[in-house]
Design a protein around this motif. Structure first.
Motif, PDB file in Angstrom:
ATOM      1  N   GLN A 146       0.824  -1.209   0.000  1.00 54.83           N
ATOM      2  CA  GLN A 146       0.000   0.000   0.000  1.00 54.83           C
ATOM      3  C   GLN A 146       0.859   1.259   0.000  1.00 54.83           C
ATOM      4  O   GLN A 146       0.336   2.365  -0.035  1.00 54.83           O
ATOM      5  CB  GLN A 146      -0.954  -0.010   1.195  1.00 54.83           C
ATOM      6  CG  GLN A 146      -1.971  -1.132   1.106  1.00 54.83           C
ATOM      7  CD  GLN A 146      -2.964  -1.099   2.253  1.00 54.83           C
ATOM      8  OE1 GLN A 146      -3.207  -0.065   2.847  1.00 54.83           O
ATOM      9  NE2 GLN A 146      -3.537  -2.249   2.564  1.00 54.83           N
ATOM     10  N   MET A 148       2.516   2.914   2.239  1.00 52.32           N
ATOM     11  CA  MET A 148       2.285   3.900   3.284  1.00 52.32           C
ATOM     12  C   MET A 148       3.622   4.302   3.916  1.00 52.32           C
ATOM     13  O   MET A 148       4.552   3.502   3.966  1.00 52.32           O
ATOM     14  CB  MET A 148       1.396   3.325   4.386  1.00 52.32           C
ATOM     15  CG  MET A 148      -0.036   3.089   3.996  1.00 52.32           C
ATOM     16  SD  MET A 148      -0.926   2.415   5.414  1.00 52.32           S
ATOM     17  CE  MET A 148      -2.453   3.291   5.274  1.00 52.32           C
ATOM     18  N   GLN A 152       2.218   6.969   8.617  1.00 51.48           N
ATOM     19  CA  GLN A 152       0.860   6.539   8.262  1.00 51.48           C
ATOM     20  C   GLN A 152       0.560   5.155   8.851  1.00 51.48           C
ATOM     21  O   GLN A 152      -0.541   4.918   9.338  1.00 51.48           O
ATOM     22  CB  GLN A 152       0.688   6.498   6.739  1.00 51.48           C
ATOM     23  CG  GLN A 152       0.659   7.865   6.087  1.00 51.48           C
ATOM     24  CD  GLN A 152       0.707   7.788   4.569  1.00 51.48           C
ATOM     25  OE1 GLN A 152       1.406   6.947   3.999  1.00 51.48           O
ATOM     26  NE2 GLN A 152      -0.017   8.682   3.913  1.00 51.48           N
ATOM     27  N   LYS A 156      -2.285   4.180  11.516  1.00 48.37           N
ATOM     28  CA  LYS A 156      -3.290   3.169  11.173  1.00 48.37           C
ATOM     29  C   LYS A 156      -3.370   2.055  12.218  1.00 48.37           C
ATOM     30  O   LYS A 156      -4.457   1.628  12.590  1.00 48.37           O
ATOM     31  CB  LYS A 156      -2.993   2.575   9.800  1.00 48.37           C
ATOM     32  CG  LYS A 156      -3.996   1.491   9.389  1.00 48.37           C
ATOM     33  CD  LYS A 156      -4.065   1.342   7.907  1.00 48.37           C
ATOM     34  CE  LYS A 156      -5.017   0.264   7.472  1.00 48.37           C
ATOM     35  NZ  LYS A 156      -6.404   0.645   7.503  1.00 48.37           N
TER      36      LYS A 156
END
Length: 183
Positions: A146, A148, A152, A156
């Motif tokens: 993803q 990230m 991040q 998350k």
């Protein structure tokens, strides 16, 4: 005295000691590399690689030298290796004020064979990743699939940034061991 104690614990495989050392020296190594690279992503990647190499080779650490000096020398070597890899991929070198570099412009469109090999390799990699514990699978998925940032990911999964970095280091190391053992 506390640092030497933590280093000794880390040499015995104490994960809390690794975390302590990472937290204690992260800003120094990252800041040093940020000044050298002038690029946050590169500095972060080099710092992570530095701690990974340092923790893998911690038994070789010579206490006659400061631990931060040892880490910085590893970081310099990681950076030099990265620059060598980039330089070896150059096709043409144009020297001007900034020593700008031109890259080989080639047809990089993958052939059908390349696509098939990539698909098979990805499938095999995903099987290896599934052998990791779920929390390691999650950070690998978030970071590399993803794309990230570390921050991040921390947001998350609601964990401190340092824990995310350690988890990723550990996940990559465990994944490398799985891959090595399967070959």
């Amino acid at each position: 005295m506390e640092i030497n104690n933590q280093i000794e614990k880390a040499k015995k495989g104490d994960q809390a000691a690794f975390t302590f050392l990472l937290n204690h020296y992260w800003n120094e190594v990252y800041g040093f590399m940020l000044k050298r690279t002038e690029n946050e992503a590169s500095a972060e990647d080099i710092a992570i690689e530095t701690f990974s190499k340092a923790f893998d080779k911690i038994a070789m650490y010579n206490p006659e030298f400061q631990f931060n000096t040892w880490l910085i020398s590893i970081a310099k070597n990681v950076h030099i290796d990265l620059l060598r890899k980039k330089k070896s991929s150059l096709f043409v070198e144009i020297t001007d004020k900034e020593d700008q570099k031109a890259y080989n412009i080639a047809d990089t469109t993958p052939s059908k064979e390349d696509e098939l090999i990539t698909e098979q390799n990805l499938s095999q990699l995903l099987r290896f990743i599934k052998e990791l514990k779920p929390h390691y699978q999650e950070v690998i998925q978030l970071r590399y699939f993803q794309e990230m940032s570390y921050q991040q990911i921390a947001n998350k999964i609601d964990e401190p940034l340092s824990n995310v970095k350690i988890k990723l280091l550990r996940a990559k190391k465990l994944l490398a061991e799985i891959i090595r053992d399967k070959r």
